[in-house]
Design a protein around this motif. Structure first.
Motif, PDB file in Angstrom:
ATOM      1  N   ALA A  30      14.334  27.361  23.276  1.00 49.44           N
ATOM      2  CA  ALA A  30      14.038  26.013  22.784  1.00 49.44           C
ATOM      3  C   ALA A  30      14.248  24.971  23.877  1.00 49.44           C
ATOM      4  CB  ALA A  30      14.912  25.705  21.573  1.00 49.44           C
ATOM      5  N   GLU A  31      15.317  25.120  24.643  1.00 47.33           N
ATOM      6  CA  GLU A  31      15.580  24.155  25.705  1.00 47.33           C
ATOM      7  C   GLU A  31      14.559  24.279  26.834  1.00 47.33           C
ATOM      8  OE1 GLU A  31      20.112  22.985  25.911  1.00 47.33           O
ATOM      9  OE2 GLU A  31      19.936  25.159  25.864  1.00 47.33           O
ATOM     10  N   ALA A  32      14.125  25.503  27.127  1.00 52.45           N
ATOM     11  CA  ALA A  32      13.083  25.683  28.138  1.00 52.45           C
ATOM     12  C   ALA A  32      11.802  24.976  27.717  1.00 52.45           C
ATOM     13  CB  ALA A  32      12.828  27.175  28.362  1.00 52.45           C
ATOM     14  N   ILE A  33      11.419  25.133  26.447  1.00 54.50           N
ATOM     15  CA  ILE A  33      10.212  24.480  25.957  1.00 54.50           C
ATOM     16  C   ILE A  33      10.368  22.968  26.029  1.00 54.50           C
ATOM     17  CG2 ILE A  33       8.774  24.109  23.916  1.00 54.50           C
ATOM     18  CD1 ILE A  33       9.468  27.021  23.094  1.00 54.50           C
ATOM     19  N   ALA A  34      11.511  22.458  25.582  1.00 53.01           N
ATOM     20  CA  ALA A  34      11.737  21.015  25.580  1.00 53.01           C
ATOM     21  C   ALA A  34      11.703  20.432  26.986  1.00 53.01           C
ATOM     22  CB  ALA A  34      13.077  20.701  24.919  1.00 53.01           C
ATOM     23  N   CYS A  35      12.144  21.204  27.970  1.00 54.00           N
ATOM     24  CA  CYS A  35      12.206  20.725  29.359  1.00 54.00           C
ATOM     25  C   CYS A  35      10.940  21.045  30.151  1.00 54.00           C
ATOM     26  CB  CYS A  35      13.411  21.337  30.065  1.00 54.00           C
ATOM     27  SG  CYS A  35      15.002  20.769  29.433  1.00 54.00           S
ATOM     28  N   GLY A  36       9.974  21.703  29.538  1.00 53.65           N
ATOM     29  CA  GLY A  36       8.749  22.049  30.262  1.00 53.65           C
ATOM     30  C   GLY A  36       8.958  23.112  31.319  1.00 53.65           C
ATOM     31  N   LEU A  37       9.866  24.050  31.064  1.00 53.00           N
ATOM     32  CA  LEU A  37      10.155  25.122  32.023  1.00 53.00           C
ATOM     33  C   LEU A  37       9.387  26.391  31.648  1.00 53.00           C
ATOM     34  CD1 LEU A  37      14.019  24.680  32.269  1.00 53.00           C
ATOM     35  CD2 LEU A  37      12.511  24.805  34.265  1.00 53.00           C
ATOM     36  N   PRO A  38       8.587  26.953  32.547  1.00 51.32           N
ATOM     37  CA  PRO A  38       8.022  28.279  32.285  1.00 51.32           C
ATOM     38  C   PRO A  38       9.157  29.304  32.188  1.00 51.32           C
ATOM     39  CG  PRO A  38       6.971  27.241  34.189  1.00 51.32           C
ATOM     40  CD  PRO A  38       8.188  26.432  33.860  1.00 51.32           C
ATOM     41  N   PHE A  39       8.923  30.408  31.468  1.00 52.84           N
ATOM     42  CA  PHE A  39      10.005  31.371  31.303  1.00 52.84           C
ATOM     43  C   PHE A  39       9.469  32.764  31.038  1.00 52.84           C
ATOM     44  CE2 PHE A  39       9.279  29.094  27.332  1.00 52.84           C
ATOM     45  CZ  PHE A  39       9.116  30.101  26.388  1.00 52.84           C
ATOM     46  N   VAL A  40      10.372  33.730  31.215  1.00 56.77           N
ATOM     47  CA  VAL A  40      10.076  35.147  30.975  1.00 56.77           C
ATOM     48  C   VAL A  40      10.985  35.628  29.854  1.00 56.77           C
ATOM     49  CG1 VAL A  40      10.174  37.484  31.942  1.00 56.77           C
ATOM     50  CG2 VAL A  40       9.349  35.571  33.344  1.00 56.77           C
ATOM     51  N   ILE A  41      10.370  36.315  28.858  1.00 54.49           N
ATOM     52  CA  ILE A  41      11.120  36.839  27.713  1.00 54.49           C
ATOM     53  C   ILE A  41      10.586  38.216  27.349  1.00 54.49           C
ATOM     54  CG2 ILE A  41      11.767  34.631  26.659  1.00 54.49           C
ATOM     55  CD1 ILE A  41       9.274  34.933  24.838  1.00 54.49           C
ATOM     56  N   PRO A  42      11.369  39.011  26.598  1.00 53.19           N
ATOM     57  CA  PRO A  42      10.817  40.235  26.029  1.00 53.19           C
ATOM     58  C   PRO A  42       9.859  39.880  24.888  1.00 53.19           C
ATOM     59  CG  PRO A  42      13.042  39.895  25.224  1.00 53.19           C
ATOM     60  CD  PRO A  42      12.797  38.833  26.254  1.00 53.19           C
ATOM     61  N   ASP A  43       8.989  40.808  24.518  1.00 53.55           N
ATOM     62  CA  ASP A  43       7.994  40.508  23.480  1.00 53.55           C
ATOM     63  C   ASP A  43       8.548  40.736  22.075  1.00 53.55           C
ATOM     64  OD1 ASP A  43       8.102  43.262  23.509  1.00 53.55           O
ATOM     65  OD2 ASP A  43       5.928  43.558  23.530  1.00 53.55           O
ATOM     66  N   ALA A  44       9.798  40.355  21.843  1.00 54.59           N
ATOM     67  CA  ALA A  44      10.390  40.407  20.508  1.00 54.59           C
ATOM     68  C   ALA A  44       9.653  39.411  19.611  1.00 54.59           C
ATOM     69  CB  ALA A  44      11.870  40.060  20.577  1.00 54.59           C
ATOM     70  N   PRO A  45       9.312  39.799  18.378  1.00 56.80           N
ATOM     71  CA  PRO A  45       8.472  38.931  17.530  1.00 56.80           C
ATOM     72  C   PRO A  45       9.002  37.519  17.357  1.00 56.80           C
ATOM     73  CG  PRO A  45       8.640  41.119  16.556  1.00 56.80           C
ATOM     74  CD  PRO A  45       9.574  41.104  17.735  1.00 56.80           C
ATOM     75  N   CYS A  52       4.770  30.968  29.223  1.00 61.37           N
ATOM     76  CA  CYS A  52       5.723  32.063  29.321  1.00 61.37           C
ATOM     77  C   CYS A  52       5.008  33.378  29.576  1.00 61.37           C
ATOM     78  CB  CYS A  52       6.589  32.166  28.066  1.00 61.37           C
ATOM     79  SG  CYS A  52       5.812  32.990  26.678  1.00 61.37           S
ATOM     80  N   VAL A  53       5.774  34.336  30.068  1.00 63.61           N
ATOM     81  CA  VAL A  53       5.317  35.717  30.248  1.00 63.61           C
ATOM     82  C   VAL A  53       6.219  36.588  29.398  1.00 63.61           C
ATOM     83  CG1 VAL A  53       4.951  37.611  31.860  1.00 63.61           C
ATOM     84  CG2 VAL A  53       4.546  35.247  32.605  1.00 63.61           C
ATOM     85  N   ALA A  54       5.633  37.340  28.461  1.00 62.08           N
ATOM     86  CA  ALA A  54       6.390  38.241  27.593  1.00 62.08           C
ATOM     87  C   ALA A  54       6.116  39.674  28.019  1.00 62.08           C
ATOM     88  CB  ALA A  54       5.996  38.032  26.131  1.00 62.08           C
ATOM     89  N   TYR A  55       7.158  40.445  28.217  1.00 61.76           N
ATOM     90  CA  TYR A  55       7.006  41.810  28.707  1.00 61.76           C
ATOM     91  C   TYR A  55       7.353  42.824  27.625  1.00 61.76           C
ATOM     92  CZ  TYR A  55      12.093  41.468  29.270  1.00 61.76           C
ATOM     93  OH  TYR A  55      13.434  41.273  29.036  1.00 61.76           O
ATOM     94  N   ASP A  56       6.769  43.999  27.751  1.00 62.21           N
ATOM     95  CA  ASP A  56       6.996  45.103  26.817  1.00 62.21           C
ATOM     96  C   ASP A  56       7.916  46.109  27.498  1.00 62.21           C
ATOM     97  OD1 ASP A  56       6.919  47.118  24.968  1.00 62.21           O
ATOM     98  OD2 ASP A  56       4.860  47.737  25.391  1.00 62.21           O
ATOM     99  N   GLY A  57       9.069  46.373  26.894  1.00 59.28           N
ATOM    100  CA  GLY A  57      10.009  47.321  27.489  1.00 59.28           C
ATOM    101  C   GLY A  57      11.368  46.699  27.669  1.00 59.28           C
ATOM    102  N   ASP A  58      12.345  47.531  28.057  1.00 59.68           N
ATOM    103  CA  ASP A  58      13.725  47.056  28.196  1.00 59.68           C
ATOM    104  C   ASP A  58      14.297  47.270  29.593  1.00 59.68           C
ATOM    105  OD1 ASP A  58      14.204  46.119  25.528  1.00 59.68           O
ATOM    106  OD2 ASP A  58      14.297  48.202  24.870  1.00 59.68           O
ATOM    107  N   GLY A  59      13.559  47.879  30.484  1.00 59.15           N
ATOM    108  CA  GLY A  59      14.113  48.233  31.777  1.00 59.15           C
ATOM    109  C   GLY A  59      13.849  47.208  32.855  1.00 59.15           C
ATOM    110  N   ALA A  60      14.498  47.406  34.001  1.00 58.76           N
ATOM    111  CA  ALA A  60      14.371  46.472  35.123  1.00 58.76           C
ATOM    112  C   ALA A  60      12.947  46.412  35.660  1.00 58.76           C
ATOM    113  CB  ALA A  60      15.344  46.872  36.229  1.00 58.76           C
TER     114      ALA A  60
END
Length: 373
Positions: A285-300, A311-319
């Protein structure tokens, strides 16, 4: 009517607890509303001065009373409720007051449920929840909400429709969707070179901290890293990261949180997909409010929260999956930064302190509080 902000997580300016209540209390006071901010008993002097906050609660939001590996959370629920109830007995609210818990925990709700039976009516209680809909946590939340008196004016809130529906199913009481209170200071980051990628907050396994040494070493592209830790669990990992020339490590609970966000061009949140499958993130929420791009897992829940943000959402849990996502962010940083700025403007239209206060005043009117009709 006095609006009480009750948050044992308010202690320093190192995170969203203090910063969110700072913005909301300022907005209420600007409108001429009486406000009391009640925080942890060990308050930093600058928090007392900036928020007019009162040192109060004897148990922090995330503190535990037991570390027993089997029944520790249950003991914390029981003992924590007793401690918080003892603290709250000193407040003496009057009819028409509003008790806001911006980051509620089950033991807070149990304590309030017991006291609402003896406090003068009407006193409106507003609890904003955030939890994982899985055992045993769901059971604790259901138990806590069942302690609330049926006739007492209570609002149970979430910051998204998806979570509100899930939470209502778990606890057996209605949840409503509230505006997100975070206030952002956004700027054009599209020309950043190098890109400063922040990893902020309490570093722990559920937030993927153990992946950082590999991700940072493997990432190709012109990036610098700002790794902040407000906890004490990731010492060896941070020691390792401090040996890297492109990493700045900040270990502090007292760091200016908004200053950290302002120092970043993007954020990495390599969170556990399981932990965040049906739960939002305050940092998103803070990233969105501040206009920051971000990387997250593709959790629904996180993908729903991200909406049209950059944002970039990735599939998987590993490095490896996280590294690929970070490199995608760097390769497409300019359009992602533009998208993030556009989403920040849209966010401000429907969220932020002003929208949240409007929502609260409507809840107070709905509850029939004096002077709110």
């Amino acid at each position: 009517m006095t609006v009480f902000f009750l948050d044992p997580g308010i202690q320093t300016f190192s995170g969203h607890h203090t910063n969110t209540v700072f913005s909301l209390s300022q907005e209420l006071r600007r409108r001429g509303q009486d406000v009391r901010v009640v925080g942890h008993r060990h308050l930093a002097p600058n928090v007392v001065e900036a928020l007019g906050a009162e040192p109060f609660f004897s148990l922090g939001t995330y503190e535990v009373t037991s570390t027993d590996p089997i029944c520790g959370p249950l003991e914390t629920l029981i003992d924590g409720a007793v401690m918080i109830m003892g603290d709250l007995r000193r407040l003496n609210p009057v009819p028409g007051d509003v008790m806001v818990w911006p980051t509620a925990r089950p033991h807070h709700i149990v304590a309030m449920g017991n006291l609402l039976r003896s406090w003068p009516s009407p006193v409106l209680s507003v609890f904003t929840a955030g939890f994982r809909c899985a055992e045993p946590e769901s059971a604790y939340w259901r138990f806590a909400c069942r302690r609330l008196p049926p006739a007492a004016p209570v609002v149970l809130a979430a910051t998204a429709d998806l979570m509100a529906g899930d939470y209502a199913d778990v606890v057996g009481r209605p949840f409503v969707t509230a505006p997100n209170p975070h206030e952002g200071r956004f700027r054009d980051r599209s020309g950043a070179d190098p890109v400063v990628i922040g990893v902020l907050g309490h570093q722990r396994p559920a937030k993927g901290t153990q992946l950082l040494p590999q991700v940072i070493r493997w990432t190709r592209g012109n990036a610098r890293w700002l790794v902040h830790d407000s906890g004490t669990d990731a010492g060896p990992i941070l020691d390792d990261l401090e040996t890297l020339p492109n990493v700045r490590v900040v270990r502090s609970k007292t760091t200016d949180w908004q200053g950290l966000l302002d120092s970043c061009d993007a954020l990495l949140m390599p969170y556990s997909r399981t932990e965040y499958e049906r739960m939002h993130s305050g940092l998103v929420a803070e990233a969105i409010a501040c206009g920051l791009p971000f990387v997250i897992p593709d959790a629904p829940a996180l993908v729903e929260q991200a909406s049209e943000a950059g944002c970039v959402a990735y599939d998987g849990d590993g490095a490896e999956a996280v590294t690929d996502a970070v490199e995608t962010l760097l390769q497409h940083f300019k359009p992602l930064a533009w998208a993030a700025r556009s989403e920040a403007a849209r966010y401000a239209e429907r969220n932020g302190p002003g929208r949240w206060v409007d929502w609260l005043m409507q809840r107070a009117a709905d509850a029939g509080l004096p002077g709110c009709a």
